[in-house]
Design a protein around this motif. Structure first.
Motif, PDB file in Angstrom:
ATOM      1  N   ARG A 177       0.831  -1.210   0.000  1.00 51.90           N
ATOM      2  CA  ARG A 177       0.000   0.000   0.000  1.00 51.90           C
ATOM      3  C   ARG A 177       0.866   1.261   0.000  1.00 51.90           C
ATOM      4  NH1 ARG A 177      -3.472  -3.090   3.769  1.00 51.90           N
ATOM      5  NH2 ARG A 177      -5.324  -3.735   2.588  1.00 51.90           N
ATOM      6  N   LEU A 178       1.989   1.199   0.684  1.00 54.29           N
ATOM      7  CA  LEU A 178       2.907   2.341   0.717  1.00 54.29           C
ATOM      8  C   LEU A 178       3.363   2.716  -0.688  1.00 54.29           C
ATOM      9  CD1 LEU A 178       4.517   4.258   2.635  1.00 54.29           C
ATOM     10  CD2 LEU A 178       6.358   2.553   2.563  1.00 54.29           C
ATOM     11  N   HIS A 179       3.486   1.712  -1.551  1.00 54.07           N
ATOM     12  CA  HIS A 179       3.894   1.952  -2.938  1.00 54.07           C
ATOM     13  C   HIS A 179       2.700   2.159  -3.873  1.00 54.07           C
ATOM     14  CE1 HIS A 179       8.253   1.270  -2.581  1.00 54.07           C
ATOM     15  NE2 HIS A 179       7.948   0.359  -1.682  1.00 54.07           N
ATOM     16  N   GLY A 180       1.498   2.250  -3.304  1.00 56.30           N
ATOM     17  CA  GLY A 180       0.313   2.490  -4.120  1.00 56.30           C
ATOM     18  C   GLY A 180      -0.118   1.300  -4.943  1.00 56.30           C
ATOM     19  N   LEU A 181       0.229   0.090  -4.511  1.00 51.73           N
ATOM     20  CA  LEU A 181      -0.084  -1.115  -5.282  1.00 51.73           C
ATOM     21  C   LEU A 181      -1.364  -1.776  -4.780  1.00 51.73           C
ATOM     22  CD1 LEU A 181       3.531  -2.578  -5.417  1.00 51.73           C
ATOM     23  CD2 LEU A 181       2.270  -1.579  -7.335  1.00 51.73           C
ATOM     24  N   ASP A 182      -1.999  -2.503  -5.658  1.00 49.33           N
ATOM     25  CA  ASP A 182      -3.183  -3.279  -5.321  1.00 49.33           C
ATOM     26  C   ASP A 182      -2.732  -4.542  -4.585  1.00 49.33           C
ATOM     27  OD1 ASP A 182      -5.220  -5.374  -5.579  1.00 49.33           O
ATOM     28  OD2 ASP A 182      -6.285  -3.949  -6.864  1.00 49.33           O
ATOM     29  N   VAL A 183      -3.160  -4.698  -3.341  1.00 44.45           N
ATOM     30  CA  VAL A 183      -2.690  -5.817  -2.525  1.00 44.45           C
ATOM     31  C   VAL A 183      -3.065  -7.151  -3.149  1.00 44.45           C
ATOM     32  CG1 VAL A 183      -2.934  -6.966  -0.285  1.00 44.45           C
ATOM     33  CG2 VAL A 183      -2.658  -4.482  -0.386  1.00 44.45           C
ATOM     34  N   GLU A 184      -4.287  -7.268  -3.637  1.00 43.48           N
ATOM     35  CA  GLU A 184      -4.737  -8.545  -4.197  1.00 43.48           C
ATOM     36  C   GLU A 184      -3.911  -8.970  -5.402  1.00 43.48           C
ATOM     37  OE1 GLU A 184      -8.525  -9.873  -4.356  1.00 43.48           O
ATOM     38  OE2 GLU A 184      -8.933  -9.255  -2.316  1.00 43.48           O
ATOM     39  N   LYS A 185      -3.507  -8.004  -6.205  1.00 45.23           N
ATOM     40  CA  LYS A 185      -2.732  -8.325  -7.411  1.00 45.23           C
ATOM     41  C   LYS A 185      -1.245  -8.486  -7.126  1.00 45.23           C
ATOM     42  CE  LYS A 185      -5.891  -5.934 -10.573  1.00 45.23           C
ATOM     43  NZ  LYS A 185      -6.061  -4.771 -11.493  1.00 45.23           N
ATOM     44  N   SER A 186      -0.773  -7.856  -6.048  1.00 53.07           N
ATOM     45  CA  SER A 186       0.670  -7.809  -5.804  1.00 53.07           C
ATOM     46  C   SER A 186       1.145  -8.763  -4.724  1.00 53.07           C
ATOM     47  CB  SER A 186       1.077  -6.380  -5.414  1.00 53.07           C
ATOM     48  OG  SER A 186       0.685  -5.466  -6.402  1.00 53.07           O
ATOM     49  N   MET A 187       0.223  -9.298  -3.956  1.00 52.14           N
ATOM     50  CA  MET A 187       0.581 -10.235  -2.881  1.00 52.14           C
ATOM     51  C   MET A 187       0.321 -11.652  -3.378  1.00 52.14           C
ATOM     52  SD  MET A 187      -0.858  -9.944   0.994  1.00 52.14           S
ATOM     53  CE  MET A 187       0.152 -10.296   2.405  1.00 52.14           C
ATOM     54  N   ASP A 213       9.418 -13.493 -13.026  1.00 52.66           N
ATOM     55  CA  ASP A 213       9.709 -12.230 -13.712  1.00 52.66           C
ATOM     56  C   ASP A 213       8.868 -11.068 -13.195  1.00 52.66           C
ATOM     57  OD1 ASP A 213      11.584 -13.478 -15.276  1.00 52.66           O
ATOM     58  OD2 ASP A 213      10.233 -13.836 -16.959  1.00 52.66           O
ATOM     59  N   SER A 214       7.764 -11.390 -12.507  1.00 52.20           N
ATOM     60  CA  SER A 214       6.911 -10.335 -11.956  1.00 52.20           C
ATOM     61  C   SER A 214       7.070 -10.193 -10.436  1.00 52.20           C
ATOM     62  CB  SER A 214       5.440 -10.611 -12.293  1.00 52.20           C
ATOM     63  OG  SER A 214       4.993 -11.807 -11.659  1.00 52.20           O
ATOM     64  N   ILE A 215       7.941 -11.004  -9.852  1.00 48.96           N
ATOM     65  CA  ILE A 215       8.142 -10.997  -8.405  1.00 48.96           C
ATOM     66  C   ILE A 215       9.381 -10.175  -8.056  1.00 48.96           C
ATOM     67  CG2 ILE A 215       8.642 -12.419  -6.374  1.00 48.96           C
ATOM     68  CD1 ILE A 215       7.098 -14.710  -7.823  1.00 48.96           C
ATOM     69  N   ALA A 216       9.198  -9.195  -7.198  1.00 50.75           N
ATOM     70  CA  ALA A 216      10.333  -8.369  -6.760  1.00 50.75           C
ATOM     71  C   ALA A 216      11.022  -8.977  -5.550  1.00 50.75           C
ATOM     72  CB  ALA A 216       9.857  -6.955  -6.426  1.00 50.75           C
ATOM     73  N   VAL A 217      10.224  -9.471  -4.594  1.00 52.53           N
ATOM     74  CA  VAL A 217      10.761 -10.011  -3.346  1.00 52.53           C
ATOM     75  C   VAL A 217      10.040 -11.300  -2.988  1.00 52.53           C
ATOM     76  CG1 VAL A 217      10.907  -9.646  -0.847  1.00 52.53           C
ATOM     77  CG2 VAL A 217      11.543  -7.801  -2.380  1.00 52.53           C
ATOM     78  N   ILE A 218      10.808 -12.277  -2.567  1.00 48.19           N
ATOM     79  CA  ILE A 218      10.255 -13.496  -1.971  1.00 48.19           C
ATOM     80  C   ILE A 218      10.521 -13.413  -0.479  1.00 48.19           C
ATOM     81  CG2 ILE A 218      10.453 -16.012  -1.821  1.00 48.19           C
ATOM     82  CD1 ILE A 218      11.447 -15.914  -4.776  1.00 48.19           C
ATOM     83  N   LEU A 219       9.475 -13.525   0.324  1.00 47.57           N
ATOM     84  CA  LEU A 219       9.631 -13.496   1.776  1.00 47.57           C
ATOM     85  C   LEU A 219       8.904 -14.698   2.375  1.00 47.57           C
ATOM     86  CD1 LEU A 219      10.635 -12.033   4.347  1.00 47.57           C
ATOM     87  CD2 LEU A 219       8.392 -10.941   4.452  1.00 47.57           C
ATOM     88  N   PHE A 220       9.665 -15.649   2.842  1.00 52.83           N
ATOM     89  CA  PHE A 220       9.115 -16.850   3.465  1.00 52.83           C
ATOM     90  C   PHE A 220       9.558 -16.943   4.914  1.00 52.83           C
ATOM     91  CE2 PHE A 220       7.406 -18.413  -0.361  1.00 52.83           C
ATOM     92  CZ  PHE A 220       6.782 -19.633  -0.150  1.00 52.83           C
ATOM     93  N   SER A 221       8.857 -17.755   5.682  1.00 51.74           N
ATOM     94  CA  SER A 221       9.347 -18.142   7.002  1.00 51.74           C
ATOM     95  C   SER A 221      10.507 -19.111   6.820  1.00 51.74           C
ATOM     96  CB  SER A 221       8.252 -18.852   7.803  1.00 51.74           C
ATOM     97  OG  SER A 221       7.082 -18.073   7.875  1.00 51.74           O
ATOM     98  N   GLY A 222      11.403 -19.150   7.800  1.00 53.43           N
ATOM     99  CA  GLY A 222      12.395 -20.220   7.813  1.00 53.43           C
ATOM    100  C   GLY A 222      11.726 -21.505   8.277  1.00 53.43           C
TER     101      GLY A 222
END
Length: 466
Positions: A177-187, A213-222
Motif C-alpha cells: 500500500r505504501l507503494h500504491g499497489l493493489d494488494v490482491e494483485k501484488s501479494m 519475472d513479476s516478483i520483486a521479493v520473496i519473503l518466506f518463514s524459515g
C-alpha cells in the motif's frame, strides 16, 4: 540443504530398548537417553517453572514440587539464570557512574549490541558485518523491505506462503500500500496442495519459475509457525535469485532451532526475534541480516545516528558516514537491558553449539514422534482410542523441534486438560496444539512425562463424554 547423516530416531529408540530388554515406550529408555545426553547439564543454566507456580494447574493431579513439562520454547523461551546477574551489572554501573557507563565495562552502552554480535554469527551462519541486533522483528522487517522492495511496472509482487505469521502478512500488505499497489494483485500467496497442510518444495519452485519475472521479493518463514515445517531455504533462495528476485526470510521460529547458513546460502536478507528459542525474554532484542554482497548497493531507506560510523559520530557535523553492512541499518542506540538478556542466552549457545543442539533435537523430537505414533497413530482408530495426527513433516530435514498435533476429539478440552497437568504448550487456530521440546533445557524424560500426561488428559476427555 544436505541430508542429515544420523541414526534415525525410531531406530535409536528401538536399539536402546533392545539393549535394555524392554519395550521402546518403557521409562528406562528415556532415562538411558538422558544418561547418554552430553548436553543435559545445560538444563541447569535455566530456571524451570515448578508445577505449583503455573496458573492453570490442578494440584490434585500433579506433584506440586516437580518441574513443569515446558514444551513452548517455540513461543517463549525460559529464563537463563545469568540474566539477572547481567542486568544487575548494568543497573549497578548506572547507579555508580551514570553517563560514564557509555564507554566502560564489558558492555559499554554505546556499543553494547556490537559486543555480542560475535555470539550470534554461528547461530545464523553469517559474518559479523552482516548482522545487526536492533529493534523488534516487525520493525526490522519493515526497514529491510523499504530497502529491498523497489517495485517496477513489470516486477511488483511479493511472494509468501499462505497462513504466514501476521507480522509478515501485515508488513507485506502495508509495504504494498505504501507503494500504491493493489494488494490482491501484488501479494502472491503460495498455498499447499488441496488436502495437504504443508508445502512441497517443488510447488514453491514451480511458482517462482513461472511467475518470477513479476516478483520483486520473496519473503518466506524459515520454519512455519503453525505447521513447524522447515522450508528449504537454499533451494528457494537459488530459484528466486535465478529469476532476478531478492529473497528474504523471517527466522523467528528457525533461529536457535535449526542450523542456518545464511551467508553460504546467499540469502539476501533476514530478520528474527529473540524471545523464542533464543530465550531473551518478552520484547527481546531482535536481529537482522543483510548479505555482504549488498554492502555497497543496498542502503537503508531510513537513516539514524547509530548508522553513522562510530569514529566520527560525535563530530556532530551532520555529514553521514554510513556504516558498511547491516549495522548501517541501525537507527537508535542499543537498549542495554535487552542486550543483557540476549547476552546471557547467547553465551549458552556458544558453549553448546548449534551442531550439537540440532543433533540432540532430532533425537528428542523423533522420540516424541515415536511415542505419539505408538499410542495414537491412525492405526489405533480401531481400538476406539483418540487419534493424534502430526501435522508437521515426518522428514527430519523438513522440521525443527516443534510438532503440531491435531486430535480426533475436541482440541480445546485436550489443551485444558494438559494445562491442568503441568504441560506448558500452546494451541493455535484452527486445530493445532504445538509442542516443542527444546534441546537446551528439555530432557527425554520430559517427553516420557508428556506422553503420560497426554494419556491422562485424553482418558479424562473420553470419560467426560460418557
Amino acid at each position: 540443504m544436505e541430508p542429515l547423516a544420523l541414526e534415525l530416531p525410531a531406530d535409536k529408540v528401538q536399539r536402546v530398548a533392545s539393549e535394555l530388554q524392554c519395550h521402546p515406550t518403557d521409562e528406562r529408555v528415556a532415562l538411558r537417553l538422558d544418561g547418554e545426553d552430553k548436553l543435559r547439564h545445560f538444563r541447569e543454566y535455566f530456571y524451570i517453572p515448578k508445577m505449583q507456580d503455573l496458573p492453570p494447574i490442578d494440584l490434585s493431579l500433579v506433584n506440586k514440587e516437580e518441574d513443569a513439562i515446558y514444551f513452548v520454547g517455540n513461543s517463549y523461551g525460559l529464563q537463563p539464570k545469568l540474566v539477572k546477574t547481567y542486568l544487575e551489572e548494568e543497573l549497578d554501573k548506572w547507579a555508580k557512574m551514570g553517563a560514564y557507563g557509555h564507554e566502560i565495562g564489558k558492555r559499554p552502552w554505546i556499543t553494547g549490541d556490537e559486543t555480542i554480535i560475535g555470539l550470534m554469527k554461528d547461530i545464523v551462519g553469517a559474518n559479523e558485518k552482516e548482522i545487526a541486533l536492533m529493534n523488534g522483528l516487525s520493525v526490522n522487517l519493515h526497514l529491510l523491505l523499504l530497502s529491498f522492495f523497489k517495485p517496477t511496472q513489470k516486477r511488483y509482487k511479493i511472494l509468501l506462503e499462505a497462513k504466514a505469521f501476521p507480522s509478515d502478512h501485515y508488513a507485506i500488505e502495508s509495504q504494498l500500500r505504501l507503494h500504491g499497489l493493489d494488494v490482491e494483485k501484488s501479494m502472491r500467496i503460495v498455498e499447499p496442495r488441496k488436502g495437504e497442510e504443508t508445502w512441497r518444495t517443488e510447488d514453491i519452485l514451480e511458482v517462482i519459475e513461472k511467475e518470477g519475472d513479476s516478483i520483486a521479493v520473496i519473503l518466506f518463514s524459515g520454519v512455519h509457525f503453525y505447521t513447524g515445517q522447515f522450508f528449504n531455504i537454499p533451494a528457494i533462495t537459488k530459484a528466486g535469485q535465478a529469476k532476478g528476485c531478492f529473497v528474504g526470510f523471517d527466522l523467528a521460529h528457525a533461529v536457535g532451532n535449526v542450523e542456518l547458513h545464511l551467508h553460504d546460502w546467499g540469502v539476501d536478507f533476514a530478520c528474527w526475534c529473540s524471545y523464542k528459542y533464543l530465550n531473551a525474554g518478552a520484547g527481546g532484542l531482535a536481529g537482522a541480516f543483510v548479505h555482504e554482497k549488498h554492502s555497497h548497493t543496498i542502503k537503508p531507506a531510513l537513516v539514524g545516528w547509530f548508522g553513522h560510523e562510530l569514529s566520527t559520530r560525535f563530530k556532530m557535523d551532520n555529514k553521514l558516514q554510513l556504516i558498511t553492512g547491516a549495522n548501517g541499518f541501525r537507527i537508535s542506540n542499543p537498549p542495554i537491558l535487552l542486550v543483557c538478556a540476549l547476552h546471557a542466552s547467547l553465551e549458552i549457545f556458544k558453549k553448546a553449539t548449534m551442531k550439537a543442539l540440532r543433533r540432540k533435537s532430532i533425537l528428542l523430537t523423533g522420540y516424541l514422534e515415536y511415542m505419539i505414533k505408538h499410542y495414537y497413530g491412525k492405526d489405533k482408530a480401531e481400538t476406539k482410542k483418540p487419534v493424534v495426527n502430526i501435522i508437521t513433516p515426518s522428514s527430519i530435514e523438513d522440521r525443527g523441534c516443534q510438532l503440531t498435533l491435531s486430535f480426533s476429539v475436541p482440541i480445546k478440552r485436550v489443551f485444558q486438560e494438559l494445562q491442568k497437568r503441568g504441560v506448558v504448550c500452546d494451541m493455535r487456530e484452527p486445530n493445532g496444539i504445538r509442542v516443542a521440546p527444546s534441546p537446551l533445557y528439555n530432557s527425554f524424560h520430559d517427553v516420557y512425562r508428556f506422553i503420560h500426561q497426554l494419556n491422562s488428559a485424553l482418558d479424562s476427555e473420553i470419560a467426560n463424554k460418557k
